[in-house]
Design a protein around this motif. Sequence first.
Motif, short mmCIF file in Angstrom:
data_model
loop_
_atom_site.label_atom_id
_atom_site.label_comp_id
_atom_site.label_asym_id
_atom_site.label_seq_id
_atom_site.Cartn_x
_atom_site.Cartn_y
_atom_site.Cartn_z
N THR A 274 -65.80 48.58 18.32
CA THR A 274 -64.73 48.42 19.08
C THR A 274 -64.41 47.19 19.50
OG1 THR A 274 -63.74 49.55 21.16
CG2 THR A 274 -66.20 49.07 21.15
N TYR A 275 -63.33 47.20 20.17
CA TYR A 275 -63.01 45.66 20.72
C TYR A 275 -62.08 45.99 22.21
CZ TYR A 275 -58.38 46.53 19.07
OH TYR A 275 -57.18 47.25 18.90
N ASP A 276 -61.86 44.79 22.76
CA ASP A 276 -61.13 44.73 23.97
C ASP A 276 -60.40 43.38 23.73
OD1 ASP A 276 -60.17 44.68 26.26
OD2 ASP A 276 -61.90 45.30 27.58
N LEU A 277 -58.92 43.71 24.14
CA LEU A 277 -58.28 42.51 23.78
C LEU A 277 -58.72 41.49 24.80
CD1 LEU A 277 -54.65 44.06 23.67
CD2 LEU A 277 -55.87 43.26 21.75
N ALA A 278 -59.18 41.69 26.04
CA ALA A 278 -59.72 40.82 26.97
C ALA A 278 -61.05 40.10 26.62
CB ALA A 278 -59.67 41.36 28.33
N ASP A 279 -61.39 40.48 25.49
CA ASP A 279 -62.83 39.89 25.01
C ASP A 279 -62.75 38.43 25.23
OD1 ASP A 279 -64.05 42.14 24.53
OD2 ASP A 279 -63.63 41.90 22.43
N ARG A 280 -64.14 37.70 25.44
CA ARG A 280 -64.10 36.29 25.51
C ARG A 280 -63.68 35.60 24.51
NH1 ARG A 280 -69.72 33.56 27.34
NH2 ARG A 280 -69.71 35.33 28.74
N PRO C 54 -60.16 38.69 2.22
CA PRO C 54 -58.85 39.20 2.62
C PRO C 54 -58.66 39.20 4.29
CG PRO C 54 -60.14 41.22 2.23
CD PRO C 54 -60.95 39.79 1.68
N CYS C 55 -59.72 39.20 5.31
CA CYS C 55 -59.44 39.40 6.56
C CYS C 55 -60.62 38.82 7.13
CB CYS C 55 -59.23 40.80 6.92
SG CYS C 55 -59.02 41.08 8.62
N SER C 56 -60.71 38.36 8.39
CA SER C 56 -61.84 37.89 9.03
C SER C 56 -62.81 39.02 9.33
CB SER C 56 -61.84 37.09 10.20
OG SER C 56 -60.89 37.71 10.96
N GLY C 57 -62.09 40.19 9.46
CA GLY C 57 -62.66 41.66 9.63
C GLY C 57 -63.84 41.70 8.57
N ARG C 58 -63.47 41.33 7.31
CA ARG C 58 -64.09 41.42 6.15
C ARG C 58 -65.42 40.56 6.09
NH1 ARG C 58 -67.02 43.15 2.88
NH2 ARG C 58 -66.96 43.31 0.67
N MET C 59 -65.65 39.52 7.08
CA MET C 59 -66.61 39.01 7.10
C MET C 59 -67.88 39.70 7.58
SD MET C 59 -67.51 35.77 6.34
CE MET C 59 -69.18 35.42 6.28
N ASN C 60 -68.85 39.73 6.36
CA ASN C 60 -70.02 40.24 6.74
C ASN C 60 -71.23 39.42 7.00
OD1 ASN C 60 -72.51 41.69 6.52
ND2 ASN C 60 -71.74 43.09 5.16
N PRO C 61 -71.76 39.64 8.13
CA PRO C 61 -72.74 38.38 8.56
C PRO C 61 -73.86 38.34 7.40
CG PRO C 61 -72.57 39.98 10.39
CD PRO C 61 -71.77 40.56 9.03
N GLN C 62 -74.13 38.91 6.51
CA GLN C 62 -75.13 39.04 5.58
C GLN C 62 -74.53 37.76 4.60
OE1 GLN C 62 -75.20 43.37 6.25
NE2 GLN C 62 -75.87 43.20 4.37
N TYR C 63 -73.50 37.59 4.31
CA TYR C 63 -73.10 36.30 3.55
C TYR C 63 -73.50 35.13 4.23
CZ TYR C 63 -69.46 40.05 2.04
OH TYR C 63 -69.04 41.05 1.64
N HIS C 81 -55.52 33.83 14.55
CA HIS C 81 -55.64 33.97 15.79
C HIS C 81 -55.55 35.31 16.30
CE1 HIS C 81 -54.46 29.89 16.96
NE2 HIS C 81 -54.58 29.58 15.77
N PRO C 82 -56.40 35.68 17.24
CA PRO C 82 -56.48 37.11 17.84
C PRO C 82 -55.05 37.45 18.18
CG PRO C 82 -58.12 35.90 18.91
CD PRO C 82 -57.35 34.88 17.98
N GLY C 83 -54.61 38.69 17.85
CA GLY C 83 -53.25 39.00 18.13
C GLY C 83 -52.15 38.78 16.79
N ASP C 84 -52.89 37.93 15.76
CA ASP C 84 -51.91 37.76 14.78
C ASP C 84 -52.32 38.42 13.56
OD1 ASP C 84 -50.30 36.29 16.16
OD2 ASP C 84 -50.68 34.13 15.54
N GLY C 90 -58.15 43.31 12.58
CA GLY C 90 -59.78 42.93 12.13
C GLY C 90 -60.26 41.84 12.77
N ASN C 91 -59.66 40.90 13.46
CA ASN C 91 -60.27 39.75 13.96
C ASN C 91 -60.53 39.76 15.13
OD1 ASN C 91 -57.83 39.55 14.93
ND2 ASN C 91 -57.11 37.67 14.46
N TYR C 92 -60.43 41.05 16.06
CA TYR C 92 -61.07 41.52 17.25
C TYR C 92 -62.32 41.71 16.89
CZ TYR C 92 -56.46 41.26 19.52
OH TYR C 92 -54.98 40.89 19.98
N PHE C 93 -62.32 42.74 15.73
CA PHE C 93 -63.92 43.11 15.47
C PHE C 93 -64.75 42.03 15.17
CE2 PHE C 93 -61.37 47.00 14.57
CZ PHE C 93 -61.73 48.00 15.61
N ALA C 94 -64.26 41.12 14.16
CA ALA C 94 -64.95 39.97 13.76
C ALA C 94 -65.21 39.03 14.98
CB ALA C 94 -63.91 38.95 12.89
#
Lengths: 284, 660, 180
Positions: A274-280, C54-63, C81-84, C90-94
């Motif tokens: 999950t995530y939060d927009l306000a994450d650091r 394709p996306c930083s969300g695809r980035m597996n730490p194992q790599y 950038h987060p939000g973009d 994807g990048n929020y999870f990353a």
Amino acid sequence: MTAQDTIRARARELLESGEVASFVGWEAGRFANQTTPLIISDPADADKLVFNEYCVNTLAKYVRDLVPRGKVGLVVRGCDSRGIVRLIVDQVIKREDVYLIGVGCPGVIDRKSGEPLKKCTECRHNNPVICDEMAGDEVAKDAPADRFAEVREVELMAQPERSRYFESIYAKCIRCYACRDVCPCCTCRECFVDARRENWVGKQNNVAENRFYGLTRVMHIGDRCIECGECERVCPMDLPLMKLNRKVIQDLNDLFGEFESSMSLDEGPEPLITYDLADREEFM
Amino acid sequence: MSRIGVFLCYCGSNIAGTVDVEAVAEMARSLPEVVYVETNKYTCSDPGQEGVKNAIIEKGIDRVVVGACSPRMHEPTWRKLLADTPVNPYMLEVANLREQCSWVHKDREVATAKAIDLVKMAVAKVARLQPLHSIEIPVHKKALVIGGGIAGMQTALDIADAGFQVTIVERETSLGGKMVMLDKTFPTMDCSACICTPKMSEVGNHPNITVKSYSEVENVSGYIGNFEVTIREKAKFIDYNLCTGCGACETKCPAKVTNAFEQGMSQRTAIYKMFPQAVPAKPVIDAEHCLKLTTGKCGVCSKVCPTGAINYEDEDKLTTETYGAVVFATGYKLIDWKPLYPEYGGGKYEDVITGLQFERLVNASGPTEGHVLRPSDRTEPKSVVIIKCVGSRDPNKGKAYCSRACCMYSAKHAHQYLDKVPDGKCYVFYMDVRTPGKGYDEFYMNTLHDGAQYIRGRVSKIYKEGDKLICKGEDTLTSSQVTVSADMVVLETAMVPADGIDELAAKFTVGRDADSWLVEAHAKLRPVETNTAGIYLAGTCQGPKDIPDSVCQAGAAASKVIGLLNKDALQSNPQISRVNETLCQGDGACVNICPYGAISIVEKQFRENSRKVVRPVAQVNPGLCQGCGACTVTCRAGAMDLLGYTNESIMREVDALCQW
Amino acid sequence: MSVVETNEAAAQVPENWEPKIIAFCCHWCTYTGADLAGLNRMNYPANVRVLRIPCSGRMNPQYVIEALNKGCDGVLVCGCHPGDCHYVTGNYFARRRMMIFKRLLEYEGLEPDRFQVRWISGAEAGKFRDTVMSVVEQVRALGPLNLTREIPYFELPAVPDGEEAFDAVPEEVVPEEVSA
């Protein structure tokens, strides 16, 4: 009536009535200070069940293989019950697949040293978080003052020293995968280490491959770890695996809010899915 | 064993100037599984492409590495080329030797070494790729518009005029939305009904448009081109085929209900049309208040109805249809200011009204027939206070955003009030006046000339003294306390998304922001699309807007829909996630992480250890998956993999690089 | 304490050593930014090899573990950038995953500069160049990453022999049988 008597009586009733197909508990071992997990399906065997301070094994994971044969009865303490929650949340079993007899646990004893087991001195929830009935009362027990003391110990080391410390751990590891097999979070149908096509981890037993296994194991279970400490207990090389697990838990705590996995069946998604927009933001 | 062909491009001197392409070719020849290496001055030129094709046939190549410019430039070109050969278009990897090598490095030796690595990585990757095939997704040439306000109507008309079938779902009993409630529209002061109702009848009469009024979306499944939508048409208790809309029933109905269309300032009957010009121009029975339906006694309407159209046994109807595209035009509502602003009386004072109530007060067909009379005692207010930004730009109490249209309609309200009550006084409390729009600032200036007094500051308290409302505030320009004794106060309250938007958006997996406005696919470049392909946005469901902006966006959404419906079929992107069901445990972490709702958990039957087992596994909807691969990382067992960027291919790419 | 002695080689930087860095770049932002750097003929060190995901969300730490294990001196992960994010989230999870993973690697003794994550948009060619330059310089200053690969030689404890072996009983087996 002691908790052990209640467990025996209830196990017999449950098996006789056919409410459960098998029952999991502990039986006395060869020695007085030893028990082994016991799986019974015959009510006559109920008297073999014991519950004492040497019941070191956490039982949750045995359920996984028993569920196809029918409902499973199980004795649960804090750690076992959180393991069951984990299995249910991960869709390995369903809540109705298990009948849980809860017992309060004062902590168990290492039969070699006679001291309380490390995992029990670190335990924060010694009473079951879910169960269908209790055998005996809940037991009060002091939670450890500092959940992350051992992590901080390592963090205080200088960088090269830390590096050497963990390399020595990975040099000792024999990759027997006991830590994986005992872990209630490790329920993949095929572990990544066995994936031949991706070949994440080489077959060699060396520091590099062990490091791959060790790091990935922590990344895989970190946000679901129930802190039962079984991985550490079963490690034949006595590697301090909880120092890794707790590091991830500590960071999740610090970064994304107080976190303790598998405390109830209706928790939200784990912090890493999950995530939060306000994450650091530290990667700008 | 695969048979890899490597084609290296000089790109004139663009690559060859810094990279020793022949040295790279020499190295490539030594790589395992590479059967053919060719260099070319311009591989992308016609003779260059011809050469690639010939080599593929002659050498029996089954996968291709191109070392040339960025894949962002020519990857589609190579894919197209391969489509004409026996090689699958996705058995291709492009090594970026120009943008990320020859153009950014000066030293020939270093650049050549890097080019060698890039080619090695590409070869390692391409050796692990699998042939992929896109599937054809048929497009149902029919659009669904949710919401029948001005945005929804405009979208529907534009799509319908292009020759496609459109269904409008409107949950009220009539089209028109908020616009039809307004009296006049800024800055031209056209009568809102005069420009809105013709649109409504145009929609109602359009051969390509089906209006489903008093209806809501019940359920959705499917994906772009194929949204299967179930619509619940609430029971109207009137057979629209028989009803002529004569209105005899309305005049006789004994039940009286607060009229929501008139913002609670008048009463309507239980069998009612929302307003006289409603489309469809036929009434419905409000089941909650109808005496016949609640108590069983009455039935007057059925007695007076000349066509026998009344049917008290009517029930909700569910219909399911397939649509190729969906447009959200769900609009806004005004924020419920009462609990947020106890200092303004919190609803205690009848004469503290909202802007929309004021619209009805000045409207000739409104409860006062256009006379500005305050609700409490129906007298003409001689002094009116207008407070802007109630709930907007106020993160502590309401919303942080600016509601955009209020500056203009508060100026309009001031103008209309001064117009109707020439001896009245009008005070406008404001934070800023924002008038970016054609003719907007001129309109604001005119209002000032009309005599509206603008006071920069917020009102901190409203209380009653006699029959006066005392507004205490601050004039921040003079830093002084201001007290205005008013007969009526108009609160220009914030726009917030319409009720039920969260549930509706969740059904379609359309993203919402923190305030529940629907989120566009890209704030600048894709403002009318959502992240779910085939779903578009029009009007204020995306954020506060005025009418011209809503109509603009409606037209833009319609053009996107027309573009989509014009196609008979879509080629799916085959580089999407795939589940290895043997490994999948069905714990659903991937479901959680997918931004498109493309993954679902289904129970499937397997044969395991010669036993039948039913267990949950993940399933990817190829119409929804966009191929981001976020799910693959959550899958610990690696059951979820992204085709074209498989775990295996990336791992081998890393390994290839590490050999350097 | 440790069976691994200080790796002598770590202190010595081989002649002509160049840092080897792998950059995992998201296709929509950073890879585009890197292409733009090329179009603008910017100049940056050649030590970085870009691997497109394709996306930083695809980035597996194992790599990352694979890259460090197999001999890269540094790893860079870049995304929008987060939000973009092209794929919205994807990048929020990353971001979460990489924050945890970076701390874990540093806990195990990796120098922080060796694993970096940066958000670089498709327009930020300059930021891409600057990031590459600074990462290369930082890793160069750290020297080669000498992670131990093989288990070092160590003396096994003496195996009991002859008579002794026969009598040898694992010490934990305490002869205190339970009476049935």
